[in-house]
Design an enzyme around this catalytic site. Structure first.
Site, PDB file in Angstrom:
ATOM      1  N   ASP A   1       0.833  -1.205   0.000  1.00  0.00           N
ATOM      2  CA  ASP A   1       0.000   0.000   0.000  1.00  0.00           C
ATOM      3  C   ASP A   1       0.864   1.250   0.000  1.00  0.00           C
ATOM      4  OD1 ASP A   1      -2.038  -1.787   0.572  1.00  0.00           O
ATOM      5  OD2 ASP A   1      -1.917  -1.391   2.724  1.00  0.00           O
TER       6      ASP A   1
HETATM    7  N1  URA Z   1      -1.121  -6.052   3.935  1.00  0.00           N
HETATM    8  C1  URA Z   1      -1.573  -4.785   3.952  1.00  0.00           C
HETATM    9  O1  URA Z   1      -2.543  -4.481   4.628  1.00  0.00           O
HETATM   10  N2  URA Z   1      -0.914  -3.864   3.245  1.00  0.00           N
HETATM   11  C2  URA Z   1       0.180  -4.144   2.509  1.00  0.00           C
HETATM   12  O2  URA Z   1       0.732  -3.249   1.874  1.00  0.00           O
HETATM   13  C3  URA Z   1       0.627  -5.465   2.493  1.00  0.00           C
HETATM   14  C4  URA Z   1      -0.040  -6.409   3.207  1.00  0.00           C
END
Ligand code: URA
Length: 234
Positions: free
Chosen positions: A102
């Site tokens: 993310d």
């Molecule tokens: N899980 C998440 O919530 N975000 C990420 O970027 C990777 C795994």
């Protein structure tokens, strides 16, 4: 060779992204729009994507990055935000990130033009373990720990059993290591939301046994032969 495999092999896109290109009708074999199950004769067929010819890339490149927060994991962002591609050296060939972290997540990201490796690392059937350092907004009870380990419902689907280790617990939060082998969208954040908590900080620290050792936030380097061999044989 199956057309999606050929596109992945050629460094055009991951296998899944190749499927999307095929469904979008932008992939042609010998001038004819192809469909998902079509095969390519690598030695004689002419493949184009959006009119541009595709050749099999002979040598792949593999990079490891310590992604900072505030960067999107795409090659180009519609909203004009910074992307992980901005952190690559200017001489890096055409690469794509393996899976997504993310915008607000930091940590270990692999970038490559090897579509087969991308497929291997991201397809849930291969169950490649990915470990995250998680800091939560509230303490995590023993009951929540066992719920997280045995599976919680996110978007109506139960997560698989996973490894959750409480590293440190304090009055107003906790630090944990979570190892999952699926890759649902925002999975770790949603898992903690499912037990009424909130993730304040999230960093991927491992893919399999590969770690970020020696790489500061925002740094990137090419993987060495031993690391490449390790990933290819996972
Ligand atoms: N899980 C998440 O919530 N975000 C990420 O970027 C990777 C795994």
């Amino acid at each position: 060779m199956r057309i999606n495999k050929f596109l992945a092999y050629s460094g055009v896109a991951s296998r899944r992204a190749a499927d999307e290109l095929i469904n979008d009708g932008v992939v042609k074999i010998n001038g004819k729009v192809c469909s998902l199950g079509d095969d390519v004769d690598v030695s004689s067929d002419k493949v184009t994507v959006n009119g541009k010819p595709v050749n099999v890339v002979k040598k792949y490149d593999y990079y490891i990055m310590n992604k900072p927060k505030g960067y999107v994991c795409t090659v180009k962002d519609d909203k004009g935000r910074k992307t992980v591609m901005d952190l690559l050296p200017t001489n890096a060939k055409r690469l794509f990130p393996v899976g997504r972290l993310d915008y607000d997540t930091e940590g270990l990201l692999i970038l490559t033009n090897d579509g087969e490796l991308t497929y291997k690392l991201t397809h849930p059937k291969n169950e490649v373990p990915k470990t995250y350092l998680v800091k939560t907004e509230k303490p995590v009870s023993d009951e929540d720990l066992s719920k997280l380990r045995s599976g919680v419902y996110i978007d109506g689907v139960k997560t698989k059993k996973c490894n959750v280790r409480l590293v440190e617990s304090y009055k107003d939060g906790a630090k944990l290591h979570v190892t999952i082998s699926e890759g649902k969208n925002r999975q770790v954040r949603k898992m903690f939301e499912a037990v009424g908590n909130c993730v304040d900080f999230l960093k991927r620290i491992k893919i399999g046994d590969l770690t970020l050792t020696g790489l500061d936030r925002g740094e990137v380097r090419q993987l060495n032969a031993r690391e490449i061999d390790y990933l290819l044989n996972l």
